[in-house]
Design a protein around this motif. Structure first.
Motif, PDB file in Angstrom:
ATOM      1  N   THR A 186       0.858  -1.185   0.000  1.00  0.00           N
ATOM      2  CA  THR A 186       0.000   0.000   0.000  1.00  0.00           C
ATOM      3  C   THR A 186       0.894   1.235   0.000  1.00  0.00           C
ATOM      4  N   PRO A 187       0.416   2.353  -0.530  1.00  0.00           N
ATOM      5  CA  PRO A 187       1.246   3.561  -0.590  1.00  0.00           C
ATOM      6  C   PRO A 187       1.381   4.220   0.777  1.00  0.00           C
ATOM      7  N   GLU A 188       2.543   4.061   1.425  1.00  0.00           N
ATOM      8  CA  GLU A 188       2.755   4.667   2.740  1.00  0.00           C
ATOM      9  C   GLU A 188       3.975   5.579   2.766  1.00  0.00           C
ATOM     10  N   GLY A 189       4.549   5.902   1.612  1.00  0.00           N
ATOM     11  CA  GLY A 189       5.605   6.903   1.596  1.00  0.00           C
ATOM     12  C   GLY A 189       6.968   6.378   1.219  1.00  0.00           C
ATOM     13  N   ALA A 190       7.324   5.152   1.614  1.00  0.00           N
ATOM     14  CA  ALA A 190       8.620   4.576   1.276  1.00  0.00           C
ATOM     15  C   ALA A 190       8.414   3.349   0.393  1.00  0.00           C
ATOM     16  N   ARG A 191       9.506   2.830  -0.164  1.00  0.00           N
ATOM     17  CA  ARG A 191       9.412   1.614  -0.964  1.00  0.00           C
ATOM     18  C   ARG A 191       9.143   0.416  -0.059  1.00  0.00           C
ATOM     19  N   ASP A 192       8.356  -0.510  -0.571  1.00  0.00           N
ATOM     20  CA  ASP A 192       8.085  -1.747   0.147  1.00  0.00           C
ATOM     21  C   ASP A 192       9.181  -2.778  -0.121  1.00  0.00           C
ATOM     22  N   TYR A 193       9.417  -3.624   0.848  1.00  0.00           N
ATOM     23  CA  TYR A 193      10.136  -4.877   0.600  1.00  0.00           C
ATOM     24  C   TYR A 193       9.101  -5.896   0.132  1.00  0.00           C
ATOM     25  N   LEU A 194       9.323  -6.455  -1.051  1.00  0.00           N
ATOM     26  CA  LEU A 194       8.358  -7.372  -1.647  1.00  0.00           C
ATOM     27  C   LEU A 194       8.784  -8.821  -1.456  1.00  0.00           C
ATOM     28  N   VAL A 195       7.805  -9.694  -1.262  1.00  0.00           N
ATOM     29  CA  VAL A 195       8.040 -11.129  -1.083  1.00  0.00           C
ATOM     30  C   VAL A 195       7.209 -11.871  -2.125  1.00  0.00           C
ATOM     31  N   ASP A 235      12.232   0.099   2.522  1.00  0.00           N
ATOM     32  CA  ASP A 235      13.358   0.048   1.590  1.00  0.00           C
ATOM     33  C   ASP A 235      13.717   1.474   1.194  1.00  0.00           C
ATOM     34  N   GLU A 236      14.454   2.158   2.072  1.00  0.00           N
ATOM     35  CA  GLU A 236      14.785   3.561   1.834  1.00  0.00           C
ATOM     36  C   GLU A 236      16.254   3.790   2.130  1.00  0.00           C
ATOM     37  N   ASP A 237      16.751   4.945   1.691  1.00  0.00           N
ATOM     38  CA  ASP A 237      18.146   5.295   1.948  1.00  0.00           C
ATOM     39  C   ASP A 237      18.369   5.405   3.454  1.00  0.00           C
ATOM     40  N   LEU A 238      19.529   4.933   3.887  1.00  0.00           N
ATOM     41  CA  LEU A 238      19.780   4.811   5.320  1.00  0.00           C
ATOM     42  C   LEU A 238      20.622   5.963   5.852  1.00  0.00           C
ATOM     43  N   ARG A 239      20.434   6.222   7.164  1.00  0.00           N
ATOM     44  CA  ARG A 239      21.248   7.196   7.887  1.00  0.00           C
ATOM     45  C   ARG A 239      21.609   6.564   9.223  1.00  0.00           C
ATOM     46  N   SER A 240      22.286   7.343  10.073  1.00  0.00           N
ATOM     47  CA  SER A 240      22.678   6.810  11.379  1.00  0.00           C
ATOM     48  C   SER A 240      21.468   6.493  12.240  1.00  0.00           C
ATOM     49  N   ASP A 241      20.321   7.130  11.970  1.00  0.00           N
ATOM     50  CA  ASP A 241      19.129   6.866  12.776  1.00  0.00           C
ATOM     51  C   ASP A 241      18.046   6.152  11.972  1.00  0.00           C
ATOM     52  N   ARG A 242      18.466   5.408  10.924  1.00  0.00           N
ATOM     53  CA  ARG A 242      17.510   4.632  10.116  1.00  0.00           C
ATOM     54  C   ARG A 242      18.061   3.234   9.880  1.00  0.00           C
ATOM     55  N   GLN A 243      17.149   2.267   9.770  1.00  0.00           N
ATOM     56  CA  GLN A 243      17.491   0.902   9.401  1.00  0.00           C
ATOM     57  C   GLN A 243      16.399   0.371   8.472  1.00  0.00           C
ATOM     58  N   PRO A 244      16.730  -0.601   7.597  1.00  0.00           N
ATOM     59  CA  PRO A 244      15.696  -1.152   6.717  1.00  0.00           C
ATOM     60  C   PRO A 244      14.635  -1.923   7.497  1.00  0.00           C
ATOM     61  N   GLU A 245      15.018  -2.513   8.635  1.00  0.00           N
ATOM     62  CA  GLU A 245      14.036  -3.112   9.536  1.00  0.00           C
ATOM     63  C   GLU A 245      14.235  -2.486  10.908  1.00  0.00           C
ATOM     64  N   PHE A 246      13.136  -2.128  11.533  1.00  0.00           N
ATOM     65  CA  PHE A 246      13.233  -1.399  12.785  1.00  0.00           C
ATOM     66  C   PHE A 246      12.053  -1.767  13.676  1.00  0.00           C
TER      67      PHE A 246
END
Length: 615
Positions: A186-195, A235-246
């Protein structure tokens, strides 16, 4: 911890290493742990034995037998051993006040090696080593890094923080619920990880960016008070306060106004800070509207621990002869500035001009230039360029009064489109606060702030459409929308959302909103972000149906637990508060993931790689 081990009936050890005290003298104990380090002092071997609960000194005397002594001599650091011995007091001259067990030692009678070290360690692990290790190496051997005191303490703090949140919510009669990990995109602002789905060829699940829709459906289901320690994926660009899973602390409530939710959340945060830090936070937290926050700080997550607010000087600069300013204002732009107290002494012209570090920071944020004024004695002003020559005496005096500038102060200007100016001066404000050490070195300075009344939408210039600033399930402000439904579509684009973010020391801890609980209004919002009626039905038909079946008014919020724990631990990166984090390239160095999979696996999923074709 002795009672704990007795209750668990663990025969390998009677006590933890960190609990032994003078009261245990003459007690026979069995201990297990890792060899932190060993020392041979005049024929007596001393081993620092470490487990999760602390460190204790083991003494191996040659009088107890040559075999035991030889075995102790052979031990490498980080060997896993069991020690059987008797607690005794240390001589006064060898008491170690840095250790909680520093008044006693254990005289070893037997040592069992549970696992030897067969390879050289990639870095030292001992509590006595403060050596800096490259993060890449720490992540590759994370299991060793976790043994180090800093990481162990951070992970213990993580557990305690989540426990405190659970305690508070359980006491408030919230139900802990689980929501699906495999869901739809669903459109929530960032890219989805797809399975990809094997049993539904050509179709995919998506890993949830948040449990947003499911927690709303739980409210429709009458749960009323829900929480979850939720795993989320973006699935977004990472920073020191971001992770792909959180990890999110996800909360939703029925029959609560925005004011009710804000007050409830403040009590939750107050409880956590008291439990973890022993600090009594003062309630209520200050509030700023989104518009005020952007005007005064240039950002919706301002750090209010220091001054240097953005000041709009359009009314002063609109008619001056300096065309860069006056033309900007006439074309709908803005001129703002920040005042740096004693800036003349602290900041040279070289740093502000092209090539200087301050100019470079402004340029990175999108500035084409950086104008400035220095206030001299008797309120005369000095600058490079044409600003000074185009200011009348009245305009100069108005400027100094508006900016609260005194002799010795430096004023930096930004001019251009409003968003651009805000971005540049926000960047400079943060940069200079660190450079000039304007933030007091006080770990107990916790400046919480609610930012409220966000816009419902922002314009996506690339796609030429509106998109939800938070997400498309936020309820619009009733005053902005009005009661007449015939004007809803017209009024929605300029409406405020009943949304709120909690900010701490310039970082967003989390946020939420009241949700739309009427199906018709939800359709209007989804159409406002560019979805056609067919797309609305296909993607959100299940939600719209639910909203037509007795959905209560509801709202909630979610906190980024990794970020909260980072701040509580005094760390600068959330990676240091997560057991097994990813790198900034979204890779796990420990397991070398992501990795290639076999052709058989791809064929079962009816997918193939196009990587070679695109190179």
């Amino acid at each position: 911890m002795g009672d704990y081990f007795k209750k668990q009936v663990i025969p390998m050890r009677s006590n933890s290493c960190g609990e032994l005290r003078s009261k245990h003298i003459n007690s026979k104990v069995q201990l297990c742990g890792w060899v932190d380090r060993s020392r041979d002092h005049g024929g007596v071997i001393f081993i620092d034995l470490r487990d999760r609960w602390g460190t204790v000194q083991i003494t191996v005397d040659p009088d107890t037998g040559q075999n035991l002594f030889s075995l102790a001599e052979s031990l490498k650091n980080e060997s896993v051993i069991q020690v059987i011995g008797t607690v005794q007091s240390r001589p006064n001259e060898s008491i170690n006040k840095k250790l909680q067990t520093g008044e006693i030692e254990v005289l070893a009678e037997k040592i069992n090696i549970l696992n030897r070290i067969t390879n050289n360690l990639p870095f030292p692990v001992s509590i006595h080593d403060d050596e800096n290790v490259k993060e890449e190496l720490r992540l590759r051997y994370r299991y060793l890094d976790i043994r180090r005191a800093r990481m162990r303490q951070n992970l213990e703090l993580r557990s305690q923080t989540i426990k405190a949140a659970r305690e508070f919510l359980e006491n408030e009669n919230f139900l802990e619920m689980e929501t699906p990990i495999l869901t739809r995109s669903t459109p929530e602002g960032a890219r989805d990880y797809l399975v990809p789905s094997r049993v539904s060829p050509g179709e995919c699940f998506a890993l949830p960016q948040s449990p947003q829709l499911f927690k709303q459906l739980l409210m429709v289901g009458g749960i009323e008070n829900y929480y979850q320690i939720a795993r989320c994926f973006r699935d977004e660009d990472l920073r020191s306060d971001r992770q792909p899973e959180f990890t999110q602390l996800d909360i939703e409530m029925s029959f609560m106004s925005q004011e009710d939710i804000l007050k409830f959340t403040e009590r939750l945060i107050q409880y956590i800070w008291k439990k973890i830090k022993g600090i009594d936070l003062i309630l209520p937290f200050p509030r700023l509207t989104w518009e005020e926050s952007m005007e005064r700080y240039g950002t919706d997550r301002p750090d209010t621990r220091y001054e240097m607010e953005l000041i709009n000087v359009n009314s002063i600069m609109k008619d001056i002869g300096f065309k860069v300013f006056s033309n900007t204002i006439k074309t709908g732009g803005s001129v703002k500035c920040i005042t740096i107290k004693n800036g003349n002494e602290l900041i040279s012209n070289v740093r502000i001009k092209p090539g200087g570090d301050i100019f470079s920071e402004a340029q990175k944020a999108g500035a084409k230039g950086l104008a400035f004024i220095r206030v001299r004695e008797n309120n005369t002003i000095d600058t490079i360029g044409a600003i000074k020559d185009n200011l009348t005496e009245e305009q100069k005096n108005n400027l100094l009064k508006t900016t609260n500038a005194s002799p010795g102060d430096l004023i930096l200007f930004g001019a251009g489109e409003v968003q651009s100016v805000n971005k540049v001066l926000d960047k400079l404000r943060q940069f200079l606060a660190n450079e000039l050490k304007l933030i007091k070195s006080n770990n107990n300075l916790w400046n919480f702030l609610w930012v409220i009344d966000f816009p419902m939408f922002e314009f996506n210039n690339e796609e030429k459409r509106l998109e939800a600033l938070h997400h498309p399930f936020c309820a619009p402000n009733k005053e902005d929308l009005g009661e007449d439904k015939t004007f809803w579509a017209q009024k929605l684009p300029n409406s405020r959302a009943q949304a709120y973010d909690l900010v701490l020391n310039g970082l967003e801890l989390g946020g939420g909103s009241l949700r739309i609980h009427h199906s018709e209004l939800q359709k209007y919002v989804l159409q406002a972000i560019g979805l056609q009626e067919k797309e609305v039905t296909e993607q959100f038909g299940f939600l719209l149906n639910a909203l037509e079946m007795g959905a209560p008014p509801h709202g909630g919020l979610a906190f980024g637990m990794d970020r909260i724990i980072m701040l509580l631990a005094g760390e600068s990166s959330i990676r240091d508060t997560i057991a097994f984090p990813k790198t900034q390239q979204a890779r796990c160095l420990l397991t070398d993931a992501p990795s290639n999979v076999t052709e058989k696996q791809l064929n079962e999923l009816h997918i193939s790689s196009t990587l070679e074709d695109s190179e």
